[in-house]
Design an enzyme around this catalytic site. Structure first.
Site, PDB file in Angstrom:
ATOM      1  CG  HIS A   1      -1.989  -1.018   1.200  1.00 23.80           C
ATOM      2  ND1 HIS A   1      -3.030  -0.998   0.291  1.00 23.80           N
ATOM      3  CD2 HIS A   1      -2.189  -2.118   1.972  1.00 23.80           C
ATOM      4  CE1 HIS A   1      -3.830  -2.030   0.503  1.00 23.80           C
ATOM      5  NE2 HIS A   1      -3.340  -2.729   1.508  1.00 23.80           N
TER       6      HIS A   1
ATOM      7  CG  HIS B   1      -2.537  -9.506  -4.094  1.00 22.76           C
ATOM      8  ND1 HIS B   1      -2.981 -10.407  -5.059  1.00 22.76           N
ATOM      9  CD2 HIS B   1      -2.431 -10.208  -2.948  1.00 22.76           C
ATOM     10  CE1 HIS B   1      -3.147 -11.590  -4.503  1.00 22.76           C
ATOM     11  NE2 HIS B   1      -2.817 -11.498  -3.228  1.00 22.76           N
TER      12      HIS B   1
END
Length: 304
Positions: free
Chosen positions: A98, A108
């Site tokens: 993030h 991801h």
């Protein structure tokens, strides 16, 4: 049938976690990962690494786990009922990055191996994983680079492999209750055992090895972009979609929680700050609207 080489998978995954941590620390330039080793009550354990409050990354979590138990949880047997009651081992590296700057996408990646065993029978094993990108502000050159690298990971393994797993990713990372994609996709594969253990292991390694090549250049290109409160607020709002998907649909999250895994490690994928707004809509013609109108529409990013 030869038994899969679990030690080789274990060693590769530990090395992959190390390499990604080194790359992300170098890109951040200030913060370092802290490591937390933990034990799984039924057997095995893992090491979680978290970087927090960095110059570039607000939170980065990279988790290695190798756990085993007497029976797979419901999330793992729902579409494979023949596995119910078998002993299992599960190994994987899972990560979520993030960023602080809204112009850097969240990313991801996950690569994993499962084996389910029963006395006097050959083990049932498979690989899974992939990587996907969740931008807040879209840039075509970033999307093209991401998908070009994903295709490069797949190309040595046959014609149409990228297209197959790209489509699966588009379908998997779709927030049904919002009727929208989570991001611009990438690769997703599961239940992979065609071609034998060595070939499948090679593919999993290719996907894992290409993640840094796919993500780091995007971070480097966007991390010094100026932004203000408007961009930050939109980033926090869009992070809400990420939370919704992970808690409602994500197989890895469900597997971890249902199997009695370590909650802190399972939920480290969630962003540190997030917001929800009631019936918010972007202004027509704005960069925020472009995300919905262009970048959240599954498409062939490599056709041009």
């Amino acid at each position: 049938m030869a038994h899969p080489n679990i030690n080789a998978v274990h060693d590769y995954l530990l090395g992959l976690q190390d390499r990604i941590c080194v790359a992300m620390e170098a890109e951040d330039g200030s913060a370092r990962f802290i490591e937390d080793r933990w034990d799984y009550p039924k057997g095995g354990g893992g090491r979680s690494r978290v970087l927090a409050d960095g110059q570039v990354f607000e939170r980065a979590g990279i988790n290695f786990s190798h756990v085993h138990g007497d029976a797979l949880p419901a999330s793992a047997t729902a579409h494979r009922p023949e596995l119910a009651g078998r002993r299992f081992q599960a190994l994987g590296v899972s990560l979520v990055i993030h960023p602080r700057n809204p112009y850097i996408p969240t990313s991801h990646a996950n690569v994993r191996f499962f084996t389910a065993e029963q006395e006097n029978e050959n083990p049932i094993w498979w690989f899974g994983g992939g990587f996907d990108l969740t931008p807040y502000y879209g840039f075509k050159e970033d999307a093209v680079h991401w998908h070009r690298t994903a295709k490069a990971a797949c190309d040595p393994f046959g014609k149409g492999v990228y297209e197959k797993y790209k489509q699966w990713c588009d379908e998997y990372f779709f927030i049904k209750h919002r009727n929208e994609a989570r991001g611009i996709g990438g690769l997703f594969f599961d239940d992979l055992n065609d071609g034998g253990f060595e070939r499948c292991f090679e593919f999993m390694q290719s996907v894992g090895d290409h993640y840094i090549e796919a993500y780091r250049p995007i971070v480097a290109r966007r991390k010094d972009t100026n932004y203000g409160e408007r961009e930050r607020e939109f980033q926090l709002y869009r992070r809400g979609r990420y939370v919704e998907f992970n808690l409602v649909y994500d197989r890895g999250t469900l597997f971890g929680l249902q199997s009695g895994g370590r909650t802190e490690s399972i939920l480290m994928s969630l962003p540190p700050l997030v917001s929800w707004r009631y019936q918010w809509q972007p202004l027509a013609g704005s960069p925020e609207a472009e995300l919905y109108e262009t970048f959240l529409k599954p498409q062939d990013w490599l056709k041009n």
